[in-house]
Design a protein around this motif. Structure first.
Motif, PDB file in Angstrom:
ATOM      1  N   ASP A  71       0.937  -1.120   0.001  1.00 52.78           N
ATOM      2  CA  ASP A  71      -0.183  -0.006  -0.053  1.00 52.78           C
ATOM      3  C   ASP A  71       0.873   1.108  -0.037  1.00 52.78           C
ATOM      4  OD1 ASP A  71      -2.989   0.452  -0.261  1.00 52.78           O
ATOM      5  OD2 ASP A  71      -2.401   1.729   1.661  1.00 52.78           O
ATOM      6  N   LEU A  72       2.070   1.229   0.802  1.00 47.18           N
ATOM      7  CA  LEU A  72       2.576   2.307   0.815  1.00 47.18           C
ATOM      8  C   LEU A  72       3.394   2.916  -0.491  1.00 47.18           C
ATOM      9  CD1 LEU A  72       3.809   4.729   2.713  1.00 47.18           C
ATOM     10  CD2 LEU A  72       5.794   3.052   3.243  1.00 47.18           C
ATOM     11  N   ARG A  73       3.767   1.789  -1.253  1.00 48.67           N
ATOM     12  CA  ARG A  73       4.032   2.017  -2.556  1.00 48.67           C
ATOM     13  C   ARG A  73       3.492   2.831  -3.583  1.00 48.67           C
ATOM     14  NH1 ARG A  73       6.250  -4.075  -4.239  1.00 48.67           N
ATOM     15  NH2 ARG A  73       8.276  -4.086  -2.994  1.00 48.67           N
ATOM     16  N   ARG A  74       1.939   3.074  -3.368  1.00 55.78           N
ATOM     17  CA  ARG A  74       1.315   3.851  -4.030  1.00 55.78           C
ATOM     18  C   ARG A  74       1.379   5.568  -3.571  1.00 55.78           C
ATOM     19  NH1 ARG A  74      -4.368   1.036  -4.454  1.00 55.78           N
ATOM     20  NH2 ARG A  74      -4.362   0.483  -2.256  1.00 55.78           N
ATOM     21  N   ALA A  75       1.839   5.463  -2.303  1.00 53.95           N
ATOM     22  CA  ALA A  75       1.798   7.006  -1.805  1.00 53.95           C
ATOM     23  C   ALA A  75       2.296   7.951  -2.951  1.00 53.95           C
ATOM     24  CB  ALA A  75       2.828   6.996  -0.562  1.00 53.95           C
ATOM     25  N   GLY A  76       1.926   9.066  -2.899  1.00 59.77           N
ATOM     26  CA  GLY A  76       2.177  10.112  -3.965  1.00 59.77           C
ATOM     27  C   GLY A  76       1.614   9.856  -5.120  1.00 59.77           C
ATOM     28  N   TYR A  77       0.900   9.016  -5.554  1.00 56.48           N
ATOM     29  CA  TYR A  77       0.150   8.844  -7.036  1.00 56.48           C
ATOM     30  C   TYR A  77      -0.736  10.068  -7.132  1.00 56.48           C
ATOM     31  CZ  TYR A  77      -2.531   7.636 -11.024  1.00 56.48           C
ATOM     32  OH  TYR A  77      -3.375   7.701 -11.928  1.00 56.48           O
ATOM     33  N   ARG A 114      10.490   0.876  -1.517  1.00 54.89           N
ATOM     34  CA  ARG A 114      10.725   1.881  -2.737  1.00 54.89           C
ATOM     35  C   ARG A 114       9.312   2.423  -3.114  1.00 54.89           C
ATOM     36  NH1 ARG A 114      10.894   4.950  -6.620  1.00 54.89           N
ATOM     37  NH2 ARG A 114      12.536   4.852  -8.139  1.00 54.89           N
ATOM     38  N   LEU A 115       8.988   3.506  -3.134  1.00 59.03           N
ATOM     39  CA  LEU A 115       7.788   4.455  -3.583  1.00 59.03           C
ATOM     40  C   LEU A 115       8.041   4.502  -4.891  1.00 59.03           C
ATOM     41  CD1 LEU A 115       7.593   4.968  -0.367  1.00 59.03           C
ATOM     42  CD2 LEU A 115       6.676   7.186  -1.237  1.00 59.03           C
ATOM     43  N   ARG A 116       6.548   3.856  -5.891  1.00 63.44           N
ATOM     44  CA  ARG A 116       6.710   4.196  -7.329  1.00 63.44           C
ATOM     45  C   ARG A 116       6.825   5.647  -7.646  1.00 63.44           C
ATOM     46  NH1 ARG A 116       2.509   0.116  -6.562  1.00 63.44           N
ATOM     47  NH2 ARG A 116       3.103  -1.781  -6.735  1.00 63.44           N
TER      48      ARG A 116
END
Length: 240
Positions: free
Chosen positions: A75-81, A228-230
């Protein structure tokens, strides 16, 4: 006749000895040996039960930690989309400025006692404004030792059963590398380090979870993983 008499007497003596049974000393020795064997068997059984209980407790803690870590990571990887991310790179008109990503912020836990992570991402309604339904996060509940997931602003769901595993710490530390300058891509060159010069931050965080078994308090495990955030974080703009 004499031989028959001696044989008869010898037989009676042997019969008398057989009829006496075992002595008190022999009985005590037998009981002692039996008790030692029984005690050894009980000790072995108790050891096996204790070991099995520890194995089960260890497996449950590791499974809970892995499940929580996997969910946080995904879920955190989607942060900032941000669906309108192009608006953050272009400015139309001489006095216009590029828009800022309303979902860029990630607020990691500052310590294991805080144990809270807050972030957001767009869920499709591209109005360039963050809503309550687009606010997410995770936190450690110190009252019952659970990790809770925020599915929308103010709504939290428990991720582990406190009857089996107590989460004693949850921390997220910023492990991002140095920002990458992008001024060389501007129509008018912008020297690296100049104020307001565009740059990009590749965001990476170190997640640490520690849990203790309720079934066996000696079972304590810690899981560490990197997220690692996408979506990289952009800042600055090209000079006019």
């Amino acid at each position: 006749m004499l031989n028959m008499t001696m044989t008869s007497r010898s037989s009676r003596r042997r019969g008398a000895r057989l009829e006496r049974g075992i002595s008190l000393v022999e009985l005590m020795v037998g009981l002692t040996v039996g008790l030692m064997v029984t005690a050894g068997a009980i000790s072995l059984f108790a050891s096996n039960v204790s070991q099995s209980r520890r194995v089960v407790a260890n497996a449950r803690v590791e499974q809970d930690l892995r499940n929580i870590a996997d969910l946080i990571t995904r879920d955190l990887r989607r942060a900032g989309y941000w669906g309108n991310a192009i608006n953050g790179t272009l400015a139309v008109g001489a006095a216009a400025a590029a828009a800022s990503n309303p979902y860029a912020s990630v607020a990691p836990a500052s310590s294991p006692t805080d144990g809270q992570i807050v972030y957001s991402f767009s869920r499709g309604a591209e109005d360039d404004a963050k809503s309550d339904a687009e606010t997410f996060g995770f936190r450690r509940n110190a009252d019952d030792g659970t990790v809770e997931m925020q599915t929308s602003n103010g709504t939290w769901k428990k991720l582990n059963d406190p009857n089996y595993t107590t989460i004693t710490s949850l921390s997220l530390n910023d492990a991002s590398p140095d920002t990458i300058p992008l001024g060389y891509r501007c129509p008018t060159n912008c020297s690296p380090g100049s104020a307001g010069c565009p740059e990009v931050k590749v965001r990476r965080y170190d997640l640490v979870l520690t849990g203790r078994s309720v079934l066996d308090s000696t079972v304590v495990r810690t899981l560490r993983t990197s997220v690692r955030l996408r979506n990289d974080e952009m800042s600055g703009k090209c000079p006019a």
